[in-house]
Design a protein around this motif. Structure first.
Motif, short mmCIF file in Angstrom:
data_model
loop_
_atom_site.label_atom_id
_atom_site.label_comp_id
_atom_site.label_asym_id
_atom_site.label_seq_id
_atom_site.Cartn_x
_atom_site.Cartn_y
_atom_site.Cartn_z
N TYR A 94 0.82 -1.21 0.00
CA TYR A 94 0.00 0.00 0.00
C TYR A 94 0.86 1.26 0.00
O TYR A 94 0.36 2.35 0.30
CB TYR A 94 -0.90 0.04 1.24
N SER A 95 2.12 1.14 -0.31
CA SER A 95 3.07 2.23 -0.15
C SER A 95 2.56 3.56 -0.70
O SER A 95 2.68 4.61 -0.06
CB SER A 95 4.40 1.88 -0.83
N ASP A 98 6.55 -5.72 6.03
CA ASP A 98 7.93 -6.18 5.89
C ASP A 98 8.83 -5.36 6.79
O ASP A 98 8.68 -4.13 6.90
CB ASP A 98 8.36 -6.03 4.43
N ARG A 99 9.79 -6.01 7.43
CA ARG A 99 10.67 -5.36 8.40
C ARG A 99 11.46 -4.19 7.78
O ARG A 99 11.53 -3.10 8.34
CB ARG A 99 11.64 -6.41 8.96
N GLU A 100 12.05 -4.44 6.61
CA GLU A 100 12.87 -3.41 5.98
C GLU A 100 12.05 -2.16 5.64
O GLU A 100 12.52 -1.03 5.78
CB GLU A 100 13.54 -3.96 4.71
N TYR A 101 10.81 -2.38 5.20
CA TYR A 101 9.96 -1.25 4.85
C TYR A 101 9.66 -0.39 6.08
O TYR A 101 9.72 0.84 6.01
CB TYR A 101 8.65 -1.76 4.24
N GLU A 110 12.86 1.52 6.95
CA GLU A 110 13.21 2.49 5.91
C GLU A 110 12.32 3.73 6.00
O GLU A 110 12.79 4.86 5.88
CB GLU A 110 13.07 1.85 4.53
N LYS A 111 11.03 3.50 6.23
CA LYS A 111 10.07 4.61 6.32
C LYS A 111 9.95 5.17 7.73
O LYS A 111 9.20 6.13 7.96
CB LYS A 111 8.69 4.14 5.83
#
Length: 203
Positions: free
Chosen positions: A89-90, A114-117, A120-121
């Protein structure tokens, strides 16, 4: 950051939320959380009445809203919605968060990222997440022991240490490997050791 163990403790104590924000690398603890919520809300973890699993990449926000606000069975009003891959849904992430600020009071939403998302955000700076992808070392060791005990097996300290150092940090994989190892009965009274891990798993 809170882990699945914190989630479990809170739900069992009746401290329920309408929205849970979750970091997940695999399905193991998402499935466990689903069963725990079904048990708490309907009295039976196997009851899939008003239980839905959705994926963000094929669930428009309008559909999610309709499901949350309007749908319920004739027998129960409480709904549990597990929404996976929410990083998809970015482009509409702000719209998602606005929707989640005013959830339907009869709906429990578990939104998985997701962990990285998340990092990162920097979503964890504004939102309280439960991290279902990690456990502290002490709790991880205890989890491995408990998984073996489900099959009636003990495991040596050396074997646990070997798993921690050499096996993938995926609870799905670890659980499957423990099931596989446990299908081979050790000698009576003998604990699962490092040699058995190497023989039956290849790690």
């Amino acid at each position: 950051m809170k882990t699945f163990l914190d989630f479990e403790k809170e739900v069992r104590a009746g401290k329920l939320r309408n929205v849970y924000y979750v970091i997940a690398a695999d399905n193991y603890f998402i499935k466990a959380a689903s069963e725990l919520l079904r048990e708490k809300l309907s009295g039976n973890k196997d009851n899939r009445e008003n239980f839905f699993i959705k994926y963000a990449d094929d669930t428009p926000l309008s559909e999610l809203s309709d499901l949350s606000d309007n749908y319920s069975s004739l027998f129960a009003s409480n709904k549990i919605i597990i929404l996976k891959k929410c990083e998809k849904y970015s482009r509409k992430i702000n719209e998602l968060f606005e929707f989640l600020k005013k959830p339907d009071l009869d709906t429990t939403l578990v939104v998985c990222f997701d962990r990285e998302y998340v990092y990162e955000k920097k979503l964890d700076k504004e939102i309280e997440f439960y991290d279902f992808s990690e456990l502290p070392v002490k709790d991880m060791i205890e989890w491995i022991r408990i998984e073996f005990k489900k099959y009636g097996n003990e495991v040596t300290n050396e074997a646990v240490e070997y798993m921690m150092e050499n096996f993938p940090r995926s609870f799905d994989i670890l659980s499957n490997e423990i099931t596989k190892i446990s299908s081979f009965e050790p000698e009576s009274g003998k604990a699962i050791d490092k040699e058995m891990l190497i023989k039956f798993t290849g790690y």
